[in-house]
Design a protein around this motif. Structure first.
Motif, PDB file in Angstrom:
ATOM      1  N   ASP A   8      25.314   0.173  -1.716  1.00 46.43           N
ATOM      2  CA  ASP A   8      25.242  -1.265  -2.033  1.00 46.43           C
ATOM      3  C   ASP A   8      26.029  -2.063  -1.013  1.00 46.43           C
ATOM      4  OD1 ASP A   8      23.658  -0.821  -4.222  1.00 46.43           O
ATOM      5  OD2 ASP A   8      25.393  -0.602  -5.594  1.00 46.43           O
ATOM      6  N   ALA A   9      25.512  -3.238  -0.722  1.00 47.80           N
ATOM      7  CA  ALA A   9      26.212  -4.111   0.231  1.00 47.80           C
ATOM      8  C   ALA A   9      27.450  -4.740  -0.398  1.00 47.80           C
ATOM      9  CB  ALA A   9      25.260  -5.189   0.743  1.00 47.80           C
ATOM     10  N   ILE A  10      27.353  -5.099  -1.672  1.00 47.53           N
ATOM     11  CA  ILE A  10      28.495  -5.719  -2.359  1.00 47.53           C
ATOM     12  C   ILE A  10      29.034  -4.696  -3.339  1.00 47.53           C
ATOM     13  CG2 ILE A  10      29.218  -7.563  -3.953  1.00 47.53           C
ATOM     14  CD1 ILE A  10      26.944  -9.258  -2.785  1.00 47.53           C
ATOM     15  N   GLN A  11      30.239  -4.350  -3.102  1.00 48.80           N
ATOM     16  CA  GLN A  11      30.907  -3.366  -3.958  1.00 48.80           C
ATOM     17  C   GLN A  11      32.305  -3.872  -4.282  1.00 48.80           C
ATOM     18  OE1 GLN A  11      30.618   0.758  -2.979  1.00 48.80           O
ATOM     19  NE2 GLN A  11      28.743   0.465  -1.688  1.00 48.80           N
ATOM     20  N   ASN A  13      35.389  -5.825  -4.364  1.00 45.95           N
ATOM     21  CA  ASN A  13      36.057  -6.736  -3.442  1.00 45.95           C
ATOM     22  C   ASN A  13      35.579  -6.578  -2.010  1.00 45.95           C
ATOM     23  OD1 ASN A  13      37.833  -7.896  -5.413  1.00 45.95           O
ATOM     24  ND2 ASN A  13      38.989  -5.950  -5.402  1.00 45.95           N
ATOM     25  N   TYR A  14      34.437  -5.813  -1.833  1.00 44.17           N
ATOM     26  CA  TYR A  14      34.043  -5.492  -0.458  1.00 44.17           C
ATOM     27  C   TYR A  14      32.570  -5.813  -0.208  1.00 44.17           C
ATOM     28  CZ  TYR A  14      38.394  -2.878  -0.498  1.00 44.17           C
ATOM     29  OH  TYR A  14      39.688  -2.522  -0.636  1.00 44.17           O
ATOM     30  N   ASN A  15      32.353  -6.290   0.985  1.00 47.51           N
ATOM     31  CA  ASN A  15      30.992  -6.313   1.533  1.00 47.51           C
ATOM     32  C   ASN A  15      30.877  -5.120   2.491  1.00 47.51           C
ATOM     33  OD1 ASN A  15      29.935  -8.551   0.256  1.00 47.51           O
ATOM     34  ND2 ASN A  15      30.569  -9.996   1.845  1.00 47.51           N
ATOM     35  N   VAL A  16      29.922  -4.263   2.204  1.00 45.81           N
ATOM     36  CA  VAL A  16      29.819  -3.000   2.946  1.00 45.81           C
ATOM     37  C   VAL A  16      28.643  -3.050   3.916  1.00 45.81           C
ATOM     38  CG1 VAL A  16      29.651  -0.491   2.781  1.00 45.81           C
ATOM     39  CG2 VAL A  16      30.750  -1.814   0.918  1.00 45.81           C
ATOM     40  N   THR A  17      28.921  -2.730   5.149  1.00 48.62           N
ATOM     41  CA  THR A  17      27.832  -2.535   6.130  1.00 48.62           C
ATOM     42  C   THR A  17      27.813  -1.062   6.529  1.00 48.62           C
ATOM     43  OG1 THR A  17      29.292  -3.102   7.969  1.00 48.62           O
ATOM     44  CG2 THR A  17      27.974  -4.884   7.016  1.00 48.62           C
ATOM     45  N   TYR A  18      26.633  -0.660   6.966  1.00 50.03           N
ATOM     46  CA  TYR A  18      26.406   0.761   7.214  1.00 50.03           C
ATOM     47  C   TYR A  18      25.958   0.985   8.658  1.00 50.03           C
ATOM     48  CZ  TYR A  18      26.471   0.882   2.153  1.00 50.03           C
ATOM     49  OH  TYR A  18      26.829   0.728   0.850  1.00 50.03           O
TER      50      TYR A  18
END
Length: 276
Positions: A8-11, A13-18
């Motif tokens: 997931d991109a929003i997890q 407190n985080y915005n996650v990029t891959y």
């Protein structure tokens, strides 16, 4: 090979990029017991197909062959039936193994098969026509044939004469050797019977003797005046009164023996009249 991270991109407190990573598979060293090899072929011509064998081929191996010392390559492996001595270069390529490619070499050697041509032997009687000469051929396969000629030593008298086969030593897939036969000429039976004509007459002051009739070329005539104890080729002529028996022996190697013959020379007294 890409290694992909996902989620997931929003997890919280985080915005996650891959971002992807990479799995790099490098060429492995071939196992020692799986190194490619070539088994050559060597044998005598047998009318079957033969070629080299490439050993230890692994999955993914591409095997190619060159018949012109590496100028061109093909995946077709030629089969050989006839006599040959061929070198085949072999190239095994596989990007998954090191070293790549592997170059090898093999040979196909088919040697000529031995063949023997043996003239058959024959008998004939003196004076007869020669038979048709033939030979026994041993070693050829299937319907294969070899070429040869047959001739015999000249002569027509009683005796043995060699029958000789001849031809090329190398003929296609064969090495040919030649063995002689024999024509045996045996004594013939006489077509006309020998005879002795005796002489019987009155004294006439001339020479007289026996006559042997129906002689042929090669006859050796001998005479005996002592009942066969001794023999001579001299035929005695008789003029005076006599009554003599002459034994006759005729020999000729080309004819069967004939019985001993007998002749006589009989000269009787001339009747003489004395008239006063």
């Amino acid at each position: 090979y890409p290694i992909t991270a996902s989620g997931d991109a929003i997890q919280g407190n985080y915005n996650v990029t891959y971002h992807p990573g990479t799995l790099t598979i490098t060429a492995a060293t071939r196992p020692e017991d799986r190194q490619p090899g070539v088994t050559s072929y060597e044998g005598v011509y047998d009318a079957n197909e033969h070629t080299i064998t490439v050993d230890n081929v692994l999955d993914g191996d591409v095997v190619e062959y060159s018949y012109d010392n590496g100028e061109t390559w093909t995946t077709d492996l030629t089969q050989y039936t006839d006599v040959t001595n061929t070198t085949i270069k072999v190239r095994v390529t596989n990007a998954n193994y090191d070293p790549n490619p592997v170059e090898l070499e093999g040979t196909v050697k088919i040697t000529p098969k031995p063949v023997t041509v043996t003239a058959n032997s024959y008998n004939k009687a003196y004076g007869a026509t020669d038979p048709t000469f033939t030979a026994k051929v041993e070693g050829t396969l299937g319907n294969d044939k070899v070429d040869y000629t047959l001739s015999r030593k000249t002569g027509e008298d009683v005796g043995d004469y060699a029958i000789t086969p001849a031809g090329e030593e190398k003929q296609g897939n064969y090495n040919v050797t030649y063995a002689t036969g024999t024509l045996t000429i045996v004594a013939a039976q006489r077509t006309t019977e020998l005879s002795v004509t005796s002489y019987n007459g009155v004294y006439d002051a001339k020479n007289h003797t026996i006559e042997v009739k129906n002689l042929v070329d090669g006859d050796q005539v001998e005479y005996s005046y002592d009942n066969g104890t001794t023999w001579t080729t001299d035929l005695t002529q008789y003029k005076d009164v006599t009554e003599t028996t002459i034994l006759v022996k005729v020999t000729n190697a080309n004819y069967a023996d004939v019985p001993q013959l007998t002749g006589t020379v009989t000269i009787t007294r001339f009747p003489l009249v004395v008239k006063a």
